[in-house]
Design a protein around this motif. Sequence first.
Motif, PDB file in Angstrom:
ATOM      1  N   ASN A   1      59.233  18.157  41.689  1.00  7.51           N
ATOM      2  CA  ASN A   1      57.792  18.052  41.939  1.00  7.51           C
ATOM      3  C   ASN A   1      57.546  16.947  42.966  1.00  7.51           C
ATOM      4  O   ASN A   1      57.462  15.777  42.633  1.00  7.51           O
ATOM      5  N   ALA A   2      57.448  17.327  44.230  1.00  5.22           N
ATOM      6  CA  ALA A   2      57.287  16.349  45.311  1.00  5.22           C
ATOM      7  C   ALA A   2      55.852  15.858  45.405  1.00  5.22           C
ATOM      8  O   ALA A   2      54.904  16.594  45.163  1.00  5.22           O
ATOM      9  N   LYS A   3      55.704  14.589  45.780  1.00  7.69           N
ATOM     10  CA  LYS A   3      54.363  14.011  45.911  1.00  7.69           C
ATOM     11  C   LYS A   3      53.562  14.705  47.011  1.00  7.69           C
ATOM     12  O   LYS A   3      52.335  14.750  46.956  1.00  7.69           O
ATOM     13  N   ASN A   4      54.264  15.206  48.017  1.00 13.13           N
ATOM     14  CA  ASN A   4      53.540  15.755  49.158  1.00 13.13           C
ATOM     15  C   ASN A   4      53.367  17.265  49.089  1.00 13.13           C
ATOM     16  O   ASN A   4      53.058  17.893  50.087  1.00 13.13           O
ATOM     17  N   PHE A   5      53.595  17.887  47.927  1.00 14.73           N
ATOM     18  CA  PHE A   5      53.237  19.291  47.793  1.00 14.73           C
ATOM     19  C   PHE A   5      51.746  19.421  48.096  1.00 14.73           C
ATOM     20  O   PHE A   5      50.924  18.760  47.453  1.00 14.73           O
ATOM     21  N   PRO A   6      51.354  20.253  49.053  1.00 16.01           N
ATOM     22  CA  PRO A   6      49.913  20.357  49.354  1.00 16.01           C
ATOM     23  C   PRO A   6      49.096  20.831  48.160  1.00 16.01           C
ATOM     24  O   PRO A   6      47.930  20.503  48.024  1.00 16.01           O
ATOM     25  N   GLU A   7      49.764  21.582  47.260  1.00 22.27           N
ATOM     26  CA  GLU A   7      49.034  22.084  46.092  1.00 22.27           C
ATOM     27  C   GLU A   7      48.802  21.005  45.039  1.00 22.27           C
ATOM     28  O   GLU A   7      48.039  21.210  44.097  1.00 22.27           O
ATOM     29  N   ASN A   8      49.462  19.861  45.189  1.00 21.87           N
ATOM     30  CA  ASN A   8      49.324  18.805  44.185  1.00 21.87           C
ATOM     31  C   ASN A   8      47.879  18.331  44.040  1.00 21.87           C
ATOM     32  O   ASN A   8      47.477  17.826  42.994  1.00 21.87           O
ATOM     33  N   TYR A   9      47.112  18.480  45.111  1.00 28.07           N
ATOM     34  CA  TYR A   9      45.735  17.997  45.057  1.00 28.07           C
ATOM     35  C   TYR A   9      44.899  18.757  44.027  1.00 28.07           C
ATOM     36  O   TYR A   9      43.823  18.293  43.620  1.00 28.07           O
ATOM     37  N   LEU A  10      45.381  19.926  43.591  1.00 33.27           N
ATOM     38  CA  LEU A  10      44.632  20.688  42.589  1.00 33.27           C
ATOM     39  C   LEU A  10      44.734  20.074  41.196  1.00 33.27           C
ATOM     40  O   LEU A  10      43.932  20.364  40.328  1.00 33.27           O
TER      41      LEU A  10
ATOM     42  N   TYR B   1      41.385  25.063  47.864  1.00 31.88           N
ATOM     43  CA  TYR B   1      40.116  24.691  47.247  1.00 31.88           C
ATOM     44  C   TYR B   1      39.282  23.776  48.148  1.00 31.88           C
ATOM     45  O   TYR B   1      39.783  22.803  48.702  1.00 31.88           O
ATOM     46  N   HIS B   2      38.033  24.124  48.326  1.00 29.21           N
ATOM     47  CA  HIS B   2      37.086  23.277  49.051  1.00 29.21           C
ATOM     48  C   HIS B   2      35.884  23.025  48.146  1.00 29.21           C
ATOM     49  O   HIS B   2      35.491  23.883  47.367  1.00 29.21           O
ATOM     50  N   ALA B   3      35.301  21.858  48.276  1.00 26.29           N
ATOM     51  CA  ALA B   3      34.105  21.532  47.488  1.00 26.29           C
ATOM     52  C   ALA B   3      33.063  20.896  48.392  1.00 26.29           C
ATOM     53  O   ALA B   3      33.400  20.146  49.315  1.00 26.29           O
ATOM     54  N   ALA B   4      31.815  21.212  48.150  1.00 27.40           N
ATOM     55  CA  ALA B   4      30.716  20.575  48.873  1.00 27.40           C
ATOM     56  C   ALA B   4      30.033  19.587  47.940  1.00 27.40           C
ATOM     57  O   ALA B   4      29.969  19.794  46.732  1.00 27.40           O
TER      58      ALA B   4
ATOM     59  N   LYS C   1      21.884  23.182  40.737  1.00 26.84           N
ATOM     60  CA  LYS C   1      21.037  24.266  41.261  1.00 26.84           C
ATOM     61  C   LYS C   1      21.442  24.671  42.675  1.00 26.84           C
ATOM     62  O   LYS C   1      21.258  25.814  43.082  1.00 26.84           O
ATOM     63  N   THR C   2      21.986  23.729  43.437  1.00 27.86           N
ATOM     64  CA  THR C   2      22.351  23.998  44.832  1.00 27.86           C
ATOM     65  C   THR C   2      23.845  24.260  45.005  1.00 27.86           C
ATOM     66  O   THR C   2      24.346  24.304  46.129  1.00 27.86           O
ATOM     67  N   ASN C   3      24.547  24.425  43.878  1.00 25.86           N
ATOM     68  CA  ASN C   3      25.990  24.736  43.885  1.00 25.86           C
ATOM     69  C   ASN C   3      26.841  23.661  44.556  1.00 25.86           C
ATOM     70  O   ASN C   3      27.857  23.977  45.186  1.00 25.86           O
ATOM     71  N   LEU C   4      26.448  22.421  44.431  1.00 24.86           N
ATOM     72  CA  LEU C   4      27.270  21.324  44.905  1.00 24.86           C
ATOM     73  C   LEU C   4      28.199  20.887  43.764  1.00 24.86           C
ATOM     74  O   LEU C   4      27.817  20.936  42.601  1.00 24.86           O
ATOM     75  N   SER C   5      29.403  20.432  44.130  1.00 19.75           N
ATOM     76  CA  SER C   5      30.408  20.130  43.107  1.00 19.75           C
ATOM     77  C   SER C   5      30.664  18.653  42.899  1.00 19.75           C
ATOM     78  O   SER C   5      31.217  18.258  41.882  1.00 19.75           O
ATOM     79  N   VAL C   6      30.310  17.824  43.893  1.00 20.74           N
ATOM     80  CA  VAL C   6      30.664  16.409  43.842  1.00 20.74           C
ATOM     81  C   VAL C   6      29.473  15.539  44.231  1.00 20.74           C
ATOM     82  O   VAL C   6      28.772  15.833  45.208  1.00 20.74           O
ATOM     83  N   LEU C   7      29.254  14.475  43.473  1.00 21.74           N
ATOM     84  CA  LEU C   7      28.289  13.442  43.837  1.00 21.74           C
ATOM     85  C   LEU C   7      29.070  12.208  44.260  1.00 21.74           C
ATOM     86  O   LEU C   7      29.947  11.746  43.522  1.00 21.74           O
ATOM     87  N   GLN C   8      28.774  11.681  45.436  1.00 22.87           N
ATOM     88  CA  GLN C   8      29.421  10.445  45.863  1.00 22.87           C
ATOM     89  C   GLN C   8      28.372   9.351  45.949  1.00 22.87           C
ATOM     90  O   GLN C   8      27.277   9.571  46.460  1.00 22.87           O
ATOM     91  N   ILE C   9      28.706   8.181  45.407  1.00 23.79           N
ATOM     92  CA  ILE C   9      27.777   7.060  45.439  1.00 23.79           C
ATOM     93  C   ILE C   9      28.426   5.861  46.121  1.00 23.79           C
ATOM     94  O   ILE C   9      29.632   5.808  46.297  1.00 23.79           O
ATOM     95  N   LEU C  10      27.587   4.921  46.528  1.00 23.93           N
ATOM     96  CA  LEU C  10      28.073   3.677  47.109  1.00 23.93           C
ATOM     97  C   LEU C  10      28.574   2.761  45.990  1.00 23.93           C
ATOM     98  O   LEU C  10      28.388   3.064  44.814  1.00 23.93           O
ATOM     99  N   PRO C  11      29.211   1.629  46.337  1.00 24.56           N
ATOM    100  CA  PRO C  11      29.673   0.702  45.287  1.00 24.56           C
ATOM    101  C   PRO C  11      28.517   0.293  44.372  1.00 24.56           C
ATOM    102  O   PRO C  11      27.388   0.098  44.823  1.00 24.56           O
ATOM    103  N   ILE C  12      28.823   0.148  43.082  1.00 27.14           N
ATOM    104  CA  ILE C  12      27.790  -0.178  42.091  1.00 27.14           C
ATOM    105  C   ILE C  12      28.106  -1.493  41.372  1.00 27.14           C
ATOM    106  O   ILE C  12      27.532  -1.782  40.328  1.00 27.14           O
ATOM    107  N   ASN C  13      28.996  -2.287  41.953  1.00 29.66           N
ATOM    108  CA  ASN C  13      29.358  -3.558  41.316  1.00 29.66           C
ATOM    109  C   ASN C  13      28.282  -4.609  41.532  1.00 29.66           C
ATOM    110  O   ASN C  13      27.496  -4.550  42.484  1.00 29.66           O
ATOM    111  N   ASP C  14      28.281  -5.601  40.648  1.00 31.26           N
ATOM    112  CA  ASP C  14      27.294  -6.681  40.686  1.00 31.26           C
ATOM    113  C   ASP C  14      27.465  -7.517  41.961  1.00 31.26           C
ATOM    114  O   ASP C  14      28.557  -8.012  42.246  1.00 31.26           O
TER     115      ASP C  14
END
Length: 576
Positions: free
Chosen positions: A91-100, A230-233, A265-278
């Motif tokens: 199981n190689a680290k660089n298998f492209p399928e590993n990202y799944l 796999y692609h995600a928006a 509702k808009t079929n988006l899969s990922v929410l990305q936020i900025l840093p939330i640390n104090d």
Amino acid sequence: MKLYLTINFRTKVGENLQVIVLEEGSVEKVHALKYTDNGNWSAEVDHFSKSISYKYQLVNEQGYILDEEFSLHQLNFPHNYDEFVIHDFWNAKNFPENYLNNKILKNKLRGFKAEKISVLKKHTHLFRLEAPIYRPNWKVVILGNCEALGNWEYLRTVSMSQTDFGIWEAAVELPTNQMIQYKYGLMNTDSGEVFDIEYGDNRWALPNSEKNILQIKADHFFKFKSFEMYHAAGVAVPVFALRTENGFGVGEFPDLKGLADWAAKTNLSVLQILPINDTTANYTWTDSYPYAAISVYALHPQYLSVENLEYALPKELLKDFEAEKKALNDLSLIDYEQMISGKWKYIKTIFETNKDKILKDRNFKKFIKENEDWLIPYSAFCVLRDKYKTPNFNDWKTHKKYIAGKIAPFFSAKSRDYESSMLHAWVQYQLHLQLKDAIDYTHDLGISVKGDLPIGIYRYSVEAWAEPELFGMDYQAGAPPDQFTDLGQNWEFPTYNWEAMKEDGYRWWKNRFKALEQYFDAMRIDHILGFFRIWRMPMTATQGILGYFYPAIPVVMDEFEARGIYFNEDRYCKPF
């Protein structure tokens, strides 16, 4: 029970393969593999459990580990066989399928239910494919060059069962006198159509004439064609921008739920936020910069919803709170200073009113115990910052130098700073509960959350105070001159002392990622190049132009001469 492990792996002279069998995460036994021919290695293992976890590693003649597998092999054995021949793949680290193999896909397919498979005594082979499939209406099938595998006909494929997330299995009886060629395919379960098979050469299976031995083809990953990968928006939003009428002039952790509803509702899969640390250094608008945190662990109190705390505001304050909340929400911009001072006013009141209950709360005590490594220094830092009106610990009258034994009493009931320390710890506990609740809600919708990790730390932070030896406190980090800034950038952050961090196996970074992992499914690392080189400059510099890359490979005079380049010391060694 006898296991015969086989794997094809090309080695150099003096290199050997080992298989490491693990029991509850720790090494149980190391077995050396023997080389046969054409890159094939094998080992005979006696095993006494119906399941096994193991991995392969490459060692030199001295036993030094040169390489090891990315993740564990895990197998369950049917009860009606006592001997198994297992054909593995490295199981190689660089298998492209590993990202799944990630949390994002598990969130998307949150309704997964395991299927059962029966392995009968007549079966000769068990095909096992580790292949997370990212559409719920797709199924893995197997087809090949014999009658049992449909003779390559798409309408006669063998369906596989998903016995665990991303684990597909099928037990079949194959001819005992024929080399088997096969491939995996994808079926649309709605239509029953096999619409594709994997790319590349056919896979091979050896015939099995032994009735009491089961051959396990432990294959890794479906070989996707590039267009099938796999692609995600998703959407990237800073939490403070999620302003609603429920907030206090700023976006708060519970507001992530509304964003998650919209994403679903808009079929988006990922929410990305900025840093939330104090980032609370001075309680002024300058603290609103999210990339200068006073702690890489603590969450920012601005994201705490006062109305969603475990204890309610006293009734006599409700009218004032609602009026202040409306005034802040009516502003077109965030008034950071009014917002943060207002929140702390109400938070402190709630804490004071319910102090006795809070300090006896078993769950709160558990939170402190589980997070004391960072929570005690953070709470003490906050108390001292407020006491001396500055985060610059060099200007404090006491505790300029962090000494764990002298900071521990801040969490002792006998200390005059005990209640103040508990206040900051309790705020972190409430922030954790509110963020975790929002994350769990988002996951239940099949949506993932991606965090943001700043590469640098604030010069006057808990980490710089508690572990200055891990940082280049005598330097500043930034960026070189480029087409955007003629004089470069000076971020004023200290650099990292990678030599010191290496000594304990990068404990600091591992703990930091572990803390983030409880909330986030993926991370954006801001300026990831900082792991390899950073533009650093002396403390006397105000602009980035006087910096240099560190670490860096030097250019020697011979390289100029070899290329016929005249060496101009002023041009190449001084700022220009």
